[in-house]
Design an enzyme around this catalytic site. Structure first.
Site, PDB file in Angstrom:
ATOM      1  N   HIS A 288       2.016  10.495  14.663  1.00  0.00           N
ATOM      2  CA  HIS A 288       0.971  11.127  13.853  1.00  0.00           C
ATOM      3  C   HIS A 288      -0.365  10.475  14.197  1.00  0.00           C
ATOM      4  CE1 HIS A 288      -1.463  12.553  10.671  1.00  0.00           C
ATOM      5  NE2 HIS A 288      -1.423  11.453   9.958  1.00  0.00           N
TER       6      HIS A 288
ATOM      7  N   CYS B 248       0.952  14.300   5.728  1.00  0.00           N
ATOM      8  CA  CYS B 248       0.862  14.034   7.171  1.00  0.00           C
ATOM      9  C   CYS B 248       2.229  13.974   7.842  1.00  0.00           C
ATOM     10  CB  CYS B 248       0.088  12.749   7.425  1.00  0.00           C
ATOM     11  SG  CYS B 248      -1.590  12.852   6.811  1.00  0.00           S
TER      12      CYS B 248
ATOM     13  N   ASN C 145      -7.782  13.054  12.175  1.00  0.00           N
ATOM     14  CA  ASN C 145      -6.488  13.217  11.507  1.00  0.00           C
ATOM     15  C   ASN C 145      -6.370  14.654  10.999  1.00  0.00           C
ATOM     16  OD1 ASN C 145      -4.276  13.191   9.817  1.00  0.00           O
ATOM     17  ND2 ASN C 145      -4.832  11.307   8.754  1.00  0.00           N
TER      18      ASN C 145
HETATM   19  N1  ACO Z   1     -19.049   4.223   7.598  1.00  0.00           N
HETATM   20  C1  ACO Z   1     -19.587   2.998   7.404  1.00  0.00           C
HETATM   21  N2  ACO Z   1     -19.069   2.112   6.540  1.00  0.00           N
HETATM   22  C2  ACO Z   1     -17.986   2.488   5.844  1.00  0.00           C
HETATM   23  C3  ACO Z   1     -17.396   3.742   6.000  1.00  0.00           C
HETATM   24  C4  ACO Z   1     -17.974   4.628   6.912  1.00  0.00           C
HETATM   25  N3  ACO Z   1     -17.503   5.866   7.152  1.00  0.00           N
HETATM   26  N4  ACO Z   1     -16.331   3.831   5.175  1.00  0.00           N
HETATM   27  C5  ACO Z   1     -16.249   2.659   4.525  1.00  0.00           C
HETATM   28  N5  ACO Z   1     -17.230   1.848   4.928  1.00  0.00           N
HETATM   29  C6  ACO Z   1     -17.506   0.490   4.500  1.00  0.00           C
HETATM   30  C7  ACO Z   1     -16.947   0.215   3.138  1.00  0.00           C
HETATM   31  O1  ACO Z   1     -17.812   0.672   2.118  1.00  0.00           O
HETATM   32  C8  ACO Z   1     -16.828  -1.291   3.155  1.00  0.00           C
HETATM   33  O2  ACO Z   1     -18.111  -1.839   2.904  1.00  0.00           O
HETATM   34  P1  ACO Z   1     -18.256  -3.172   2.015  1.00  0.00           P
HETATM   35  O3  ACO Z   1     -17.502  -4.219   2.798  1.00  0.00           O
HETATM   36  O4  ACO Z   1     -19.722  -3.355   1.979  1.00  0.00           O
HETATM   37  O5  ACO Z   1     -17.628  -2.847   0.724  1.00  0.00           O
HETATM   38  C9  ACO Z   1     -16.477  -1.586   4.608  1.00  0.00           C
HETATM   39  O6  ACO Z   1     -16.855  -0.426   5.349  1.00  0.00           O
HETATM   40  C10 ACO Z   1     -15.004  -1.863   4.814  1.00  0.00           C
HETATM   41  O7  ACO Z   1     -14.258  -0.858   4.107  1.00  0.00           O
HETATM   42  P2  ACO Z   1     -12.686  -0.833   4.167  1.00  0.00           P
HETATM   43  O8  ACO Z   1     -12.198   0.386   3.443  1.00  0.00           O
HETATM   44  O9  ACO Z   1     -12.153  -2.138   3.737  1.00  0.00           O
HETATM   45  O10 ACO Z   1     -12.490  -0.658   5.727  1.00  0.00           O
HETATM   46  P3  ACO Z   1     -11.199  -0.787   6.575  1.00  0.00           P
HETATM   47  O11 ACO Z   1     -11.372  -1.786   7.621  1.00  0.00           O
HETATM   48  O12 ACO Z   1      -9.970  -0.856   5.735  1.00  0.00           O
HETATM   49  O13 ACO Z   1     -11.186   0.628   7.316  1.00  0.00           O
HETATM   50  C11 ACO Z   1     -10.044   2.723   7.145  1.00  0.00           C
HETATM   51  C12 ACO Z   1     -11.108   1.816   6.552  1.00  0.00           C
HETATM   52  C13 ACO Z   1     -10.500   3.165   8.525  1.00  0.00           C
HETATM   53  C14 ACO Z   1      -9.908   3.943   6.253  1.00  0.00           C
HETATM   54  C15 ACO Z   1      -8.723   1.962   7.241  1.00  0.00           C
HETATM   55  O14 ACO Z   1      -8.410   1.343   6.044  1.00  0.00           O
HETATM   56  C16 ACO Z   1      -7.608   2.823   7.651  1.00  0.00           C
HETATM   57  O15 ACO Z   1      -7.577   3.309   8.757  1.00  0.00           O
HETATM   58  N6  ACO Z   1      -6.627   3.025   6.760  1.00  0.00           N
HETATM   59  C17 ACO Z   1      -5.540   3.887   7.033  1.00  0.00           C
HETATM   60  C18 ACO Z   1      -5.965   5.197   6.599  1.00  0.00           C
HETATM   61  C19 ACO Z   1      -5.226   6.248   7.291  1.00  0.00           C
HETATM   62  O16 ACO Z   1      -4.979   6.193   8.483  1.00  0.00           O
HETATM   63  N7  ACO Z   1      -4.833   7.199   6.524  1.00  0.00           N
HETATM   64  C20 ACO Z   1      -4.155   8.262   7.008  1.00  0.00           C
HETATM   65  C21 ACO Z   1      -2.684   7.930   7.056  1.00  0.00           C
HETATM   66  S1  ACO Z   1      -1.812   8.930   6.038  1.00  0.00           S
HETATM   67  C22 ACO Z   1      -2.382  10.402   6.371  1.00  0.00           C
HETATM   68  O17 ACO Z   1      -2.537  10.669   7.527  1.00  0.00           O
HETATM   69  C23 ACO Z   1      -2.797  11.322   5.282  1.00  0.00           C
END
Ligand code: ACO
Length: 330
Positions: free
Chosen positions: A257, A120, A287
């Site tokens: 980004h 990214c 993204n």
């Molecule tokens: N829909 C519904 N529920 C979901 C989904 C979905 N698509 N995905 C995960 N969940 C659930 C999980 O299973 C979990 O359930 P549980 O509590 O029963 O186990 C719950 O939601 C919370 O999951 P987390 O992974 O802890 O959710 P979080 O609040 O961390 O959000 C996210 C996830 C959006 C991916 C977040 O961590 C994030 O934005 N991280 C940064 C990722 C990113 O931006 N990466 C790109 C940067 S680098 C690059 O660009 C390559």
């Protein structure tokens, strides 16, 4: 201004273009095949939709369209370019590079073309690399392209990753121009690149020719990425401010980004960048990895927000980890 800063070469943006595939997949569309909801995706990421490449579109197809648009914007053709750098993690083939395919697509049989791979952060790494070539005087005009088909790398049964990404491409033309070298003069003022391979397994693809003899799928520990992202990108932005004697209040536009609305907002807030200066397109594009910054720049130039002479900060963080910033007087 020191004597050394006089008569230096600056890499000035003289054209910009982008391309998005026609097919739009909304969060509601994803609800039909995945256990997910529009509400969950919007609340956690800000994303409402993403563009997905058609079967006959490859990364080089998207990148070529963006390159052609950037050249048209600059009033130039492939003949005027002597360097093409493509930032991508989703090349058409392991080799040859996407850059050489775009070079051929532009009818260019001169100059040099190569890919950079910093996930990214790729576009920032590409801009920084092109800037060094242009500043050295070895090349005159560079196309820097971010182009991705992340849809091809996703595990579409994994709701924790597949809802986050989309396809697209953006490009800028950089031209070496003589400059007095002050922060008021146009061009790339400074760039700062970092990486730390200890974070390999927080964001990676579980395949590759040498490791598994296969392509693999994107895997991510979202929480871990989130935990590091804000600190890393604000560090390299602080480096850019320190190197140029500028600060957040001097910025006209902050074009980060586009991975996640919460990361963008938290980064701006940490540095005291006011929300109206932040360009956000993640809601429409999701993204698109290395393509996300030039796509966002193209939107903000197209709608008249970014104008010649504006001070623009770009930054990104991605797999590796890699992260970086560049400060550009547009
Ligand atoms: N829909 C519904 N529920 C979901 C989904 C979905 N698509 N995905 C995960 N969940 C659930 C999980 O299973 C979990 O359930 P549980 O509590 O029963 O186990 C719950 O939601 C919370 O999951 P987390 O992974 O802890 O959710 P979080 O609040 O961390 O959000 C996210 C996830 C959006 C991916 C977040 O961590 C994030 O934005 N991280 C940064 C990722 C990113 O931006 N990466 C790109 C940067 S680098 C690059 O660009 C390559």
């Amino acid at each position: 201004m020191t004597h050394e800063q006089k008569d230096r070469l600056r890499s000035v943006v003289v054209g910009i273009g982008s391309y998005l595939p026609n097919r739009i997949v909304s969060n509601q569309d994803l609800e039909k095949s995945l256990e997910t909801t529009d509400e969950w995706i919007v609340q956690r990421t800000g994303i409402t939709q993403r563009h997905i490449a058609a079967d006959d579109e490859r990364t080089s197809t998207l990148g070529l369209r963006a390159a052609e648009a950037a050249l048209a914007d600059a009033g130039l053709t492939g003949k005027d370019i002597d360097l093409i750098i493509v930032a991508t993690s989703t090349p058409d083939y392991v080799f040859p590079s996407v850059a050489t395919q775009i070079q051929a697509g532009l009818g260019m049989y001169h100059g040099a073309a190569f890919d950079v791979q910093a996930v990214c952060s790729g576009f920032v790494f590409g801009v920084a690399t092109a800037d060094k070539f242009l500043q050295s005087g070895s090349h005159k005009r560079a196309l820097v392209i971010g182009a991705e088909t992340f849809s091809r790398l996703l595990d579409w049964t994994d709701r924790t990753t597949c809802v986050l990404f989309g396809d697209g491409a953006g490009a800028i033309v950089l031209e070496a121009q003589a400059s007095a070298g002050t922060v008021k003069d146009r061009g790339v003022l400074t760039s700062h690149l970092r990486s730390d391979g200890r974070h390999f397994d927080k964001l990676y693809v579980d395949g590759g020719p040498s490791a598994t003899r296969s392509v693999g799928h994107l895997r991510m520990s979202g929480r871990e990425v989130f935990r590091h992202a804000v600190g890393m990108v604000t560090d390299v932005m602080a480096d850019a401010f320190a190197a140029t004697g500028t600060g957040p209040a001097d910025l006209d536009w902050f074009v980060p980004h586009q991975a996640n609305r919460r990361i963008i907002d938290a980064s701006a807030e940490k540095l005291g960048i006011s929300p109206e200066k932040v360009v956000t397109t993640v809601q429409y594009h999701a993204n698109t990895s290395a393509a996300s910054i030039p796509l966002a720049l193209a939107v903000a130039c197209g709608d008249g927000r970014i104008k010649k002479g504006d001070l623009v900060m770009i930054e990104a963080m991605g797999g590796g980890f890699t992260w970086g910033s560049a400060l550009i007087r547009w």
